[in-house]
Design an enzyme around this catalytic site. Structure first.
Site, short mmCIF file in Angstrom:
data_model
loop_
_atom_site.label_atom_id
_atom_site.label_comp_id
_atom_site.label_asym_id
_atom_site.label_seq_id
_atom_site.Cartn_x
_atom_site.Cartn_y
_atom_site.Cartn_z
N LYS A 23 0.88 -1.17 0.00
CA LYS A 23 0.00 0.00 0.00
C LYS A 23 0.92 1.22 0.00
O LYS A 23 1.26 1.76 1.05
CB LYS A 23 -0.92 -0.04 1.22
N1 PPE Z 1 -7.76 -1.54 -2.91
C1 PPE Z 1 -7.22 -0.31 -2.87
C2 PPE Z 1 -6.53 0.21 -4.09
C3 PPE Z 1 -7.35 0.45 -1.72
O1 PPE Z 1 -6.81 1.68 -1.69
C4 PPE Z 1 -8.04 -0.06 -0.61
C5 PPE Z 1 -8.19 0.76 0.64
C6 PPE Z 1 -8.58 -1.36 -0.69
C7 PPE Z 1 -8.41 -2.07 -1.85
C8 PPE Z 1 -9.30 -2.01 0.47
O2 PPE Z 1 -8.40 -2.35 1.49
P1 PPE Z 1 -8.85 -2.40 3.03
O3 PPE Z 1 -9.02 -1.00 3.47
O4 PPE Z 1 -7.73 -3.10 3.70
O5 PPE Z 1 -10.12 -3.16 3.10
N2 PPE Z 1 -8.20 2.14 0.45
C9 PPE Z 1 -7.91 3.04 1.54
C10 PPE Z 1 -7.61 4.45 1.07
C11 PPE Z 1 -8.74 5.24 0.55
C12 PPE Z 1 -8.36 6.67 0.30
O6 PPE Z 1 -9.08 7.36 -0.46
O7 PPE Z 1 -7.35 7.15 0.84
C13 PPE Z 1 -8.98 2.97 2.62
O8 PPE Z 1 -10.07 2.50 2.37
O9 PPE Z 1 -8.67 3.38 3.74
#
Ligand code: PPE
Length: 307
Positions: free
Chosen positions: A159
């Site tokens: 990430k």
């Molecule tokens: N894919 C991506 C690309 C992504 O950024 C997130 C979280 C997820 C999947 C889901 O992951 P999880 O949060 O572990 O379920 N995106 C984060 C950032 C959003 C933002 O705009 O900044 C979030 O949801 O916190």
């Protein structure tokens, strides 16, 4: 979303005033996107504020750092404690927590290993990611012309800040085209993920989601939903999903820390199912929200209480 600028931010082990949490313009991260971060939610449960899957998020932060050869100078436990302190110090109950580790100020040039690493934790109130109504009425998605990063380009399992340049391209395109959110295919054309969410589809009572080699971030909400669905006796398949299967789904939803479980009502202006939140989506949302409200037993130990 608005910041309360009176708060405190944890900066390399100490709390500093919100407005003084600054870095130099010649920091490595500003020029080359050299950061890894997390997004974590704290919920005001019936039994007090609790952080959802804190340990898993912090472990993923360290995993992201490992991929980029960042040696974070704290332990997982120390960062977990610092996150709890950040919520407490700011008197927050329902909030979003953003730890970020980045390469700081010393020299420029692509080679990063001479620059110091800075570690920051901030928290603020952040309501519904895709709008107040989205959780009930669903959102409209557009398939992006931008693909998710191909293997051997940027690692999707990290990430990392730089990954979100790809997300921004897709998000801007979709919003300017009148959609709420983008859905991206992977390099080979199969379904990958949204700009900040994983995706699930339901067809004939089976839940499908792209597997981890399809350029996705292995979402912690995704993992939680898989567990809750299996508990409900639903079959879950993580596999390659062709784009057109999206249009034929009975139900679709997005998952993410910020987006939680958000139903999808259309993709490329094609109505999904009945065009309303589906019954299975609703059932999974209920289970999820019951746990984070504290009205259902936290049998997986997902909540870390702040007090
Ligand atoms: N894919 C991506 C690309 C992504 O950024 C997130 C979280 C997820 C999947 C889901 O992951 P999880 O949060 O572990 O379920 N995106 C984060 C950032 C959003 C933002 O705009 O900044 C979030 O949801 O916190």
């Amino acid at each position: 979303m608005a910041f309360d600028e009176n708060g405190k931010i944890w900066f390399n082990g100490e709390f500093v005033n919100w407005k003084e949490a600054n870095i130099h313009v010649l920091s490595h991260v500003v020029h080359y996107g050299s950061s890894v971060f997390e997004g974590i939610r704290c919920y005001n449960t019936k039994n007090g504020p609790a952080i959802f899957r804190l340990q898993e998020h912090v472990e993923r932060l360290f995993d992201s750092g490992k991929i980029y050869r960042m040696e974070i100078p704290y332990t997982v436990d120390e960062i977990c404690d610092a996150i709890i302190e950040t919520v407490k110090v700011n008197n927050l109950k329902d909030c979003y927590i953003r730890p970020v580790v980045f390469r700081g100020y010393k020299e420029l040039g692509v080679y990063p290993l001479n620059c110091p690493l800075d570690t920051v934790i901030a928290a603020w109130e952040w309501g519904k990611y895709l709008g107040e109504e989205a959780l009930e009425n669903g959102v409209d998605l557009g398939v992006s012309t931008w693909r998710r990063m191909a293997p051997n380009t940027l690692p999707n399992m990290a990430k990392a800040g730089a990954n979100y340049m790809n997300s921004q391209l897709a998000k801007m395109e979709s919003v300017l085209n009148g959609f709420d959110e983008a859905i991206m295919m992977d390099y080979s054309g199969s379904v990958s993920e949204g700009s900040g969410e994983n995706i699930f589809l339901i067809k004939d009572d089976v839940l499908y989601t792209p597997h981890s080699a399809l350029s996705i971030l292995s979402g912690i909400t995704r993992d939680s939903v898989i567990k809750l669905a299996e508990e409900e006796g639903l079959k879950v398949k993580d596999e390659a999903i062709p784009r057109e299967m999206l249009y034929l789904a009975d139900e679709i939803f997005l998952t993410g820390t910020a987006a939680e479980i958000t139903p999808v009502r259309s993709i490329d202006k094609i109505t999904i199912g009945t065009g309303k939140r589906g019954l299975i989506t609703e059932k999974l949302q209920k289970k999820f929200f019951n746990i984070i409200e504290g009205s259902e037993k936290d049998k997986y130990g997902w909540l870390t209480f702040v007090e």
